[in-house]
Scaffold this active site. Structure first.
Site, PDB file in Angstrom:
ATOM      1  N   ARG A  96       0.862  -1.186   0.000  1.00  0.00           N
ATOM      2  CA  ARG A  96       0.000   0.000   0.000  1.00  0.00           C
ATOM      3  C   ARG A  96       0.897   1.235   0.000  1.00  0.00           C
ATOM      4  O   ARG A  96       1.979   1.230   0.608  1.00  0.00           O
ATOM      5  CB  ARG A  96      -0.870   0.039   1.257  1.00  0.00           C
ATOM      6  N   HIS A 151      -1.362   0.430  -9.402  1.00  0.00           N
ATOM      7  CA  HIS A 151      -1.999  -0.407  -8.384  1.00  0.00           C
ATOM      8  C   HIS A 151      -2.689  -1.612  -9.036  1.00  0.00           C
ATOM      9  O   HIS A 151      -3.893  -1.818  -8.869  1.00  0.00           O
ATOM     10  CB  HIS A 151      -3.005   0.402  -7.549  1.00  0.00           C
TER      11      HIS A 151
HETATM   12  P1  NAP Z   1      -1.585 -11.401   4.902  1.00  0.00           P
HETATM   13  O1  NAP Z   1      -1.655 -12.832   4.497  1.00  0.00           O
HETATM   14  O2  NAP Z   1      -2.474 -10.905   5.986  1.00  0.00           O
HETATM   15  O3  NAP Z   1      -0.070 -11.101   5.287  1.00  0.00           O
HETATM   16  C1  NAP Z   1       0.308  -9.941   5.938  1.00  0.00           C
HETATM   17  C2  NAP Z   1       1.719 -10.128   6.467  1.00  0.00           C
HETATM   18  O4  NAP Z   1       2.160  -8.903   7.061  1.00  0.00           O
HETATM   19  C3  NAP Z   1       1.791 -11.205   7.541  1.00  0.00           C
HETATM   20  O5  NAP Z   1       2.991 -11.934   7.403  1.00  0.00           O
HETATM   21  C4  NAP Z   1       1.855 -10.375   8.841  1.00  0.00           C
HETATM   22  O6  NAP Z   1       2.540 -11.025   9.894  1.00  0.00           O
HETATM   23  C5  NAP Z   1       2.637  -9.188   8.364  1.00  0.00           C
HETATM   24  N1  NAP Z   1       2.429  -8.036   9.249  1.00  0.00           N
HETATM   25  C6  NAP Z   1       1.299  -7.336   9.452  1.00  0.00           C
HETATM   26  N2  NAP Z   1       1.500  -6.386  10.372  1.00  0.00           N
HETATM   27  C7  NAP Z   1       2.785  -6.507  10.777  1.00  0.00           C
HETATM   28  C8  NAP Z   1       3.579  -5.834  11.716  1.00  0.00           C
HETATM   29  N3  NAP Z   1       3.102  -4.809  12.445  1.00  0.00           N
HETATM   30  N4  NAP Z   1       4.854  -6.238  11.875  1.00  0.00           N
HETATM   31  C9  NAP Z   1       5.347  -7.271  11.152  1.00  0.00           C
HETATM   32  N5  NAP Z   1       4.642  -7.956  10.243  1.00  0.00           N
HETATM   33  C10 NAP Z   1       3.374  -7.573  10.056  1.00  0.00           C
HETATM   34  O7  NAP Z   1      -1.857 -10.453   3.653  1.00  0.00           O
HETATM   35  P2  NAP Z   1      -1.636 -10.778   2.097  1.00  0.00           P
HETATM   36  O8  NAP Z   1      -2.830 -11.472   1.550  1.00  0.00           O
HETATM   37  O9  NAP Z   1      -0.302 -11.390   1.899  1.00  0.00           O
HETATM   38  O10 NAP Z   1      -1.676  -9.289   1.509  1.00  0.00           O
HETATM   39  C11 NAP Z   1      -0.719  -8.344   1.913  1.00  0.00           C
HETATM   40  C12 NAP Z   1      -1.093  -6.961   1.419  1.00  0.00           C
HETATM   41  O11 NAP Z   1      -0.832  -6.845   0.017  1.00  0.00           O
HETATM   42  C13 NAP Z   1      -2.575  -6.582   1.519  1.00  0.00           C
HETATM   43  O12 NAP Z   1      -2.904  -6.150   2.822  1.00  0.00           O
HETATM   44  C14 NAP Z   1      -2.718  -5.464   0.507  1.00  0.00           C
HETATM   45  O13 NAP Z   1      -2.503  -4.219   1.122  1.00  0.00           O
HETATM   46  C15 NAP Z   1      -1.573  -5.732  -0.482  1.00  0.00           C
HETATM   47  N6  NAP Z   1      -2.063  -6.080  -1.838  1.00  0.00           N
HETATM   48  C16 NAP Z   1      -1.723  -5.274  -2.867  1.00  0.00           C
HETATM   49  C17 NAP Z   1      -2.132  -5.594  -4.142  1.00  0.00           C
HETATM   50  C18 NAP Z   1      -1.720  -4.757  -5.316  1.00  0.00           C
HETATM   51  O14 NAP Z   1      -2.264  -4.928  -6.398  1.00  0.00           O
HETATM   52  N7  NAP Z   1      -0.758  -3.880  -5.175  1.00  0.00           N
HETATM   53  C19 NAP Z   1      -2.903  -6.738  -4.369  1.00  0.00           C
HETATM   54  C20 NAP Z   1      -3.252  -7.541  -3.277  1.00  0.00           C
HETATM   55  C21 NAP Z   1      -2.817  -7.196  -2.007  1.00  0.00           C
HETATM   56  P3  NAP Z   1       1.934 -12.388  10.564  1.00  0.00           P
HETATM   57  O15 NAP Z   1       2.010 -13.438   9.469  1.00  0.00           O
HETATM   58  O16 NAP Z   1       2.858 -12.682  11.669  1.00  0.00           O
HETATM   59  O17 NAP Z   1       0.525 -12.069  10.967  1.00  0.00           O
HETATM   60  C1  GLV Z   2      -5.521  -4.943  -3.797  1.00  0.00           C
HETATM   61  O1  GLV Z   2      -4.897  -3.947  -3.635  1.00  0.00           O
HETATM   62  C2  GLV Z   2      -5.963  -5.792  -2.731  1.00  0.00           C
HETATM   63  O2  GLV Z   2      -5.789  -5.426  -1.568  1.00  0.00           O
HETATM   64  O3  GLV Z   2      -6.527  -6.871  -3.045  1.00  0.00           O
END
Ligand code: NAP
Ligand code: GLV
Length: 309
Positions: free
Chosen positions: A224, A272
């Site tokens: 983000r 994005h």
């Molecule tokens: P997820 O499975 O919830 O993974 C989040 C990771 O971040 C977990 O490993 C979590 O640790 C870690 N984390 C969160 N807060 C933290 C903190 N304070 N300190 C250290 N580690 C922390 O999420 P995901 O599905 O992989 O998605 C991640 C992010 O990608 C989304 O939230 C979104 O913002 C972004 N995204 C972007 C796009 C795009 O097109 N650019 C598309 C999809 C998603 P733990 O495992 O220990 O809980």
């Molecule tokens: C895209 O940014 C998502 O959070 O799925």
């Protein structure tokens, strides 16, 4: 009973067709035509307009049609007593793996420099290093970070993940919590940020943390825009602390025309779309979650509102 689709950016008719297959029997309504509010059991949301999620007395859950729930949690009118889920799905995973692997290879193989050389008609062979000598660090080692890591490890990159909790992931060095962030950054030549935007992660890509990276590191922000202090990225690029950045997300989106990122020679901007929700597979996952909630089971991707992800 009814599902209410709330999004100003997604095409509701595409989703209506997918839900007609994935969950026949449920009425599909599109905000702001909410009809009788008492019928609405589930909200399907992506960047819902503020205030649009309140006032449904029989709501069972809010299902976010993307991975990041920051847009939802930012609404002061969010009904906090109703479960909220985020999207955990194959389409998003596959998209993000392609994006991250491409961006890492792009910098690793100096394709950004060849592009500039081509513009100058310069035939210069830049020395190559093997992937084993280029350390990738994934800040936010969850669903998407782990999927990308699996492929990067297979390609031979030394990969580390930073998360809140320690992970056991084949071939990946795990760093956990604020106390291990500096060590994680110090061993990272290409930093990929894939954390959710929360109070704890806001501005984590800042001058102090960028300074912990080895000199001439690369940044790939696919999480983000709010994870980064954009002026600090520009300053790190100016001093050569960062050799380049691939930025997919920004504090203001669409990125305004006056942003210096658009024309920066060492920055790649994408709008994005590192990973976009694919209505076909995602509707199946969302329908599974609706069935799970109706059956009293814990849905996939249940958000911990206190943790904010
Ligand atoms: P997820 O499975 O919830 O993974 C989040 C990771 O971040 C977990 O490993 C979590 O640790 C870690 N984390 C969160 N807060 C933290 C903190 N304070 N300190 C250290 N580690 C922390 O999420 P995901 O599905 O992989 O998605 C991640 C992010 O990608 C989304 O939230 C979104 O913002 C972004 N995204 C972007 C796009 C795009 O097109 N650019 C598309 C999809 C998603 P733990 O495992 O220990 O809980
Ligand atoms: C895209 O940014 C998502 O959070 O799925």
């Amino acid at each position: 009973m009814a599902l209410l689709f709330i999004s100003a950016v997604e095409d509701p008719e595409v989703w209506r067709a997918e839900f007609a297959r994935a969950l026949p029997g449920d009425e599909f309504r599109v905000w702001p035509e909410v009809g009788n509010r008492s019928d609405v059991e589930f909200l399907l949301v992506w960047r819902p307009p503020p205030g649009s999620m309140k006032g449904f007395p029989n709501l069972k859950a809010i299902l976010n049609m993307g991975a990041g729930v920051d847009y939802v949690l930012g609404d002061p009118d969010l009904p906090r007593d109703v479960p909220l889920t985020r999207l955990v799905d194959r389409g998003l995973r596959e998209g993000m793996v392609e994006f991250v692997v491409h961006a890492v290879l792009h910098f690793h193989r100096n394709f950004h420099r060849y592009r500039a050389q081509q513009a100058a008609k310069a035939w210069i062979d830049i020395p190559q290093i093997l992937p084993g000598a280029r350390r990738v660090g994934i800040l936010g080692f969850g669903q998407l970070g782990q999927a990308a890591a699996q492929v990067l490890v297979a390609l031979g990159f030394p990969v580390a993940g930073w998360s809140r909790t320690r992970k056991q992931f084949p071939g990946v060095e795990s760093f956990a919590g604020p106390g291990e962030l500096a060590k994680f950054l110090a061993r990272t030549d290409i930093l990929v940020t894939l954390a959710p935007l929360t109070r704890e992660t806001e501005g984590i890509v800042n001058a102090a943390n960028l300074a912990q990276l080895p000199r001439r590191a690369y940044l790939v922000n696919a999480g983000r825009g709010g994870l980064a202090v954009e002026e600090d990225i520009l300053a790190a690029l100016a001093t050569g602390q960062l050799a380049g950045a691939w930025l997919d997300v920004f504090r203001r989106e669409p990125l305004p025309p006056e942003s210096p990122f658009w024309t920066h020679p060492n920055v790649i901007v994408t709008p994005h779309n590192a990973a976009v929700t694919q209505p076909g597979p995602s509707a199946l996952d969302l329908a599974d979650n609706i069935r799970a909630i109706r059956a009293g089971l814990v849905p996939n991707g249940l958000v911990d509102k206190a943790r904010e992800y």
